[in-house]
Each structure stands twice: as C-alpha cells, then as structure tokens.
Design a protein around this motif. Structure first.
Motif, PDB file in Angstrom:
ATOM      1  N   VAL A  22      33.134  36.381  91.781  1.00 49.58           N
ATOM      2  CA  VAL A  22      31.751  36.588  92.227  1.00 49.58           C
ATOM      3  C   VAL A  22      31.017  37.471  91.221  1.00 49.58           C
ATOM      4  O   VAL A  22      31.564  38.473  90.743  1.00 49.58           O
ATOM      5  N   LYS A  94      26.319  36.091  93.661  1.00 45.02           N
ATOM      6  CA  LYS A  94      26.426  34.672  93.298  1.00 45.02           C
ATOM      7  C   LYS A  94      27.869  34.383  92.892  1.00 45.02           C
ATOM      8  O   LYS A  94      28.543  35.238  92.308  1.00 45.02           O
ATOM      9  N   LEU A  95      28.313  33.158  93.174  1.00 49.26           N
ATOM     10  CA  LEU A  95      29.656  32.737  92.756  1.00 49.26           C
ATOM     11  C   LEU A  95      29.695  32.521  91.247  1.00 49.26           C
ATOM     12  O   LEU A  95      28.697  32.102  90.647  1.00 49.26           O
ATOM     13  N   MET A 131      30.623  35.079 100.717  1.00 46.97           N
ATOM     14  CA  MET A 131      30.550  34.016  99.715  1.00 46.97           C
ATOM     15  C   MET A 131      31.328  32.759 100.115  1.00 46.97           C
ATOM     16  O   MET A 131      31.470  31.827  99.331  1.00 46.97           O
TER      17      MET A 131
END
Length: 199
Positions: A22, A94-95, A131
């Motif tokens: 991540v 965000k991944l 996530m």
C-alpha cells in the motif's frame, strides 16, 4: 512498476505492508512530520532519514528521530500521536497494484502469502481491512509478535514458520533497507519495491 523477481523455487511469499503493498509512506511521513513538530521539532522532518527507517518498529523510529534532532521526546506519546495523525489520512491510501497482483497470483497458484510489517498490529490490520487485503493475508506478523523487529530476521522467520515454508524457500518484498537487511539475515531472497515510485 516492474518487479525484478529473482529465479528460484519459492514456496511462499512475505510482504512488507507500508510502501510495498500500500502506498502509505508519504502519509506516514506527513504524520511523523506533524507529530515531531508537536514534540518540539522546529524544522521539516528529513524525508531521507524517514525513508531510511522504513519497516523499523514505530516506537524505535520515534527514538531515532529524537536522538537525531537532539530532542527529549516521550516516545510512547509521539508514537500514539503519530498513529492518530496517520489514521486521519487513511482516505488517501492507494494500493501498489503490481505487488498486490503478484500476491493475488501467488494465492491462485496455491502458494501461501503473509505480511510482516513494522507497524503496530491494530494499524496494520486496519490498513489491510480498509484496502480489502485482509482476506488475502491470513498470516500477519508485527513487532508485537517477536523480541526483535527489523532489521533483525525474527519477523520473517516467524512468518515463514506460520506459512509452513522453510526460510530459504521464501521470497520477501520490501521497500526499505531495514527490511532488506532482515530478509538477508533470515536467509531469504528479496525484491526491492521502490516506495517513491508510484505503480
């Protein structure tokens, strides 16, 4: 982002979380910068110093920052402030798609995967859940599970044991030097994920 995967007959894969699965390192930096300023820092926290400590247990990082800047810091207080500040930024996570896709492909091939992160267990689990990664990683190791965090090999050796894979057949994905040192100390090959390059 292209991953350079070394050749080998790997039986399992171990992933760091922040900056590897991540893209949270810029968020952690902002949280540390604010927490250290609340603790008396009168300048911007060095990004190079911050990135050089990736994977190290959070309380240790607070102590390193305090020593580096000559500040008397209450490491527990700074640690808790920093994590609270980080969670305020969680919507910006965000991944890192290339790494997550590798993990998903490994699971499809029947290979075990795990997370070994220097973050506190509750923050690590919160990040994985936010996530959508929690179901992918049944094995999660944090500094609370071992005597010595990264750069010692303890976390990776425990992750290998929990996956049921010999250490020499594990491949580690890491973004920072302490984690790479830990992988080498555990007798594992590793893949460097550059946390400053977006996927």
């Amino acid at each position: 982002m292209k991953l350079k995967i070394p050749a080998g007959d790997f039986g399992g894969y171990i992933f760091d979380l922040d900056g590897t699965l991540v893209d949270t390192m810029p968020l952690h930096y902002r949280a540390w910068n604010r927490a250290m300023q609340l603790a008396g820092l009168r300048e911007e926290l060095s990004e190079d110093l911050f990135y050089s400590l990736g994977g190290m247990p959070t309380v240790k990082v607070a102590a390193v920052f305090g020593k580096h800047y000559g500040l008397e810091v209450d490491v527990e207080k700074v640690f808790h402030q920093k994590e609270a500040l980080f969670l305020e930024l969680k919507s910006e996570m965000k991944l890192i798609e290339a790494v997550v896709q590798f993990a998903r492909d490994a699971v499809k091939q029947g290979k075990p995967v795990s997370v070994a992160s220097g973050g506190p267990r509750d923050i690590v689990r919160t990040t994985l859940e936010l996530m959508g990664l929690a179901p992918l990683f049944p094995v999660v190791v944090t500094p609370e599970d071992v005597v010595h965090g990264k750069p010692a090999p303890d976390m990776f050796l425990l992750a290998a044991e929990k996956m049921g894979v010999p250490p020499e057949r594990c491949l580690v994905f890491e973004d920072a030097q302490p984690g790479i040192q830990a992988a080498e100390a555990a007798g594992m090959l590793w893949v460097h994920v550059d946390s400053r390059i977006k996927s």
